[in-house]
Design a protein around this motif. Structure first.
Motif, short mmCIF file in Angstrom:
data_model
loop_
_atom_site.label_atom_id
_atom_site.label_comp_id
_atom_site.label_asym_id
_atom_site.label_seq_id
_atom_site.Cartn_x
_atom_site.Cartn_y
_atom_site.Cartn_z
N LEU A 6 0.83 -1.20 0.00
CA LEU A 6 0.00 0.00 0.00
C LEU A 6 0.86 1.26 0.00
CD1 LEU A 6 -2.73 -1.17 2.53
CD2 LEU A 6 -3.08 -0.67 0.10
N LYS A 7 1.93 1.23 0.78
CA LYS A 7 2.84 2.37 0.83
C LYS A 7 3.45 2.65 -0.55
CE LYS A 7 4.21 4.16 4.17
NZ LYS A 7 3.71 5.37 4.88
N GLN A 8 3.73 1.58 -1.30
CA GLN A 8 4.32 1.73 -2.63
C GLN A 8 3.40 2.47 -3.60
OE1 GLN A 8 5.43 -2.25 -3.79
NE2 GLN A 8 6.98 -2.42 -2.18
N VAL A 9 2.10 2.39 -3.38
CA VAL A 9 1.16 3.09 -4.27
C VAL A 9 0.64 4.37 -3.62
CG1 VAL A 9 0.50 0.99 -5.49
CG2 VAL A 9 -0.81 1.70 -3.47
N GLY A 10 1.32 4.83 -2.57
CA GLY A 10 0.98 6.11 -1.96
C GLY A 10 -0.12 6.08 -0.93
#
Length: 346
Positions: A156-160
């Motif tokens: 989730l962090k990777q997609v902001g």
């Protein structure tokens, strides 16, 4: 009336998970120990939360929130109580009822994102990423477990997208949960969305209401109360959804009652035989309805099944839903239970 199979299975899966737990809780590894730090700026952002050992930084208030199932309504109810329903792009939570007038209908009207839940009864990874969230809320860390087909917090962090696990949910063991954890959830959401004043007002009002009730019943005898979910089976015995530990006990104590089965298990739920239940003197029933349209019928059935109980002789029971679990309306549960147990103390 029995609830539909998918709803029953979803709650059973989640509650069995919580009952098993993942080891004892530690003060350094709980969402209830969430610490919040806001940079000094006119907007109040960025806001940083330390949640389950992770750092989540919010540069602005989230506007595309996804609320995972978790067999809970804690997170969606917290958002609604703070006036944030327009921030929700997909909600998977529902109890089908609420002690808050209009709350159940308000939840039903929220967008679901047209999601088809996976076999673990929640939003699968690809569907989650397709929703383009900037914040995902989960009752426990179970909702981010890759083994169950969910998007991890790193993904989730990777997609902001930021992510959040509610108080006591880091280790998936809610047996130590108290009303204070409901306040922590409100307080954290207030800071994340820049509505701390509203969150603190809700907390203060709840504390005031509970304190008033607790003062009235302080010197009263504490009846033995059985708390359980209606039409729910999660174990091998007849009564596997009976509450043993958790926020329920805090609510009962404030209402002037005692959990008859508190010592039956060290986890959130006890798995009891019919013989054990029959041999216990029960003064009152609290039946929690999870998507059950008629929990009162279940309560009445139990009273007929165990006519030796004082509760059966006096027809002493109350049915509740979301106010008995983590969320913004625990004061309503305290009030309703106290009224049942101590009518003279109204």
């Amino acid at each position: 009336m029995p609830m539909n199979r998918p709803a029953a299975a979803a709650l059973a899966a989640a509650l069995c998970l919580l009952t098993a737990g993942c080891g004892s809780s530690s003060g350094d590894d709980k969402a209830s120990d969430t610490t919040t730090e806001a940079a000094a700026s006119k907007t109040g952002y960025p806001v940083t939360l330390t949640n389950c050992g992770r750092t989540e930084t919010f540069k602005k208030a989230p506007s595309r929130v996804v609320v995972m199932n978790g067999a809970s309504v804690a997170e969606v109810s917290a958002l609604l109580s703070l006036g944030l329903k327009d921030k929700i792009v997909a909600n998977q939570q529902t109890y089908g009822a609420s002690e808050v007038p209009g709350r159940a209908a308000e939840i039903k009207a929220l967008p679901t994102g047209d999601i088809k839940q996976n076999d673990a009864f929640d939003i699968p990874r690809e569907a989650m990423l397709g929703l383009r969230p900037d914040l995902v809320l989960s009752t426990t860390s179970y909702g981010y477990d890759e083994k169950n087909g969910f998007a991890t917090r790193d993904q989730l962090k990777q997609v902001g997208a930021n992510s959040y696990v509610s108080p006591q949910g880091c280790d998936q063991d809610t047996s130590k949960m108290t009303i204070a954890d409901s306040y922590q959830l409100l307080r954290d959401m207030g800071k994340v969305f820049g509505v701390s004043d509203k969150a603190e007002k809700l907390i203060a009002d709840s504390e005031k209401n509970i304190a008033a009730v607790a003062a009235k019943v302080k010197n009263e005898k504490k009846p033995n109360v059985m708390v359980l979910f209606s039409n729910m089976s999660m174990g091998g015995n007849d009564f596997s959804s009976v509450v043993a530990q958790g926020i329920y006990n805090d609510i009962l104590a404030k209402a002037g009652g005692a959990n008859a089965f508190e010592n039956a298990s060290t986890t959130s739920f006890a798995d009891l035989s019919k013989e054990k239940v029959a041999a216990t003197s029960i003064d009152a029933l609290v039946v929690i309805g999870y998507n059950d349209p008629n929990p009162a019928a279940y309560a009445q059935k139990l009273l007929k099944e165990f006519p030796q109980w004082p509760a059966a002789k006096n027809k002493t029971y109350v049915t509740l839903s979301d106010s008995m679990y983590l969320g913004p309306s625990n004061d309503l549960a305290v009030q309703k239970i106290a009224t049942m147990l101590h009518p003279a103390a109204r």
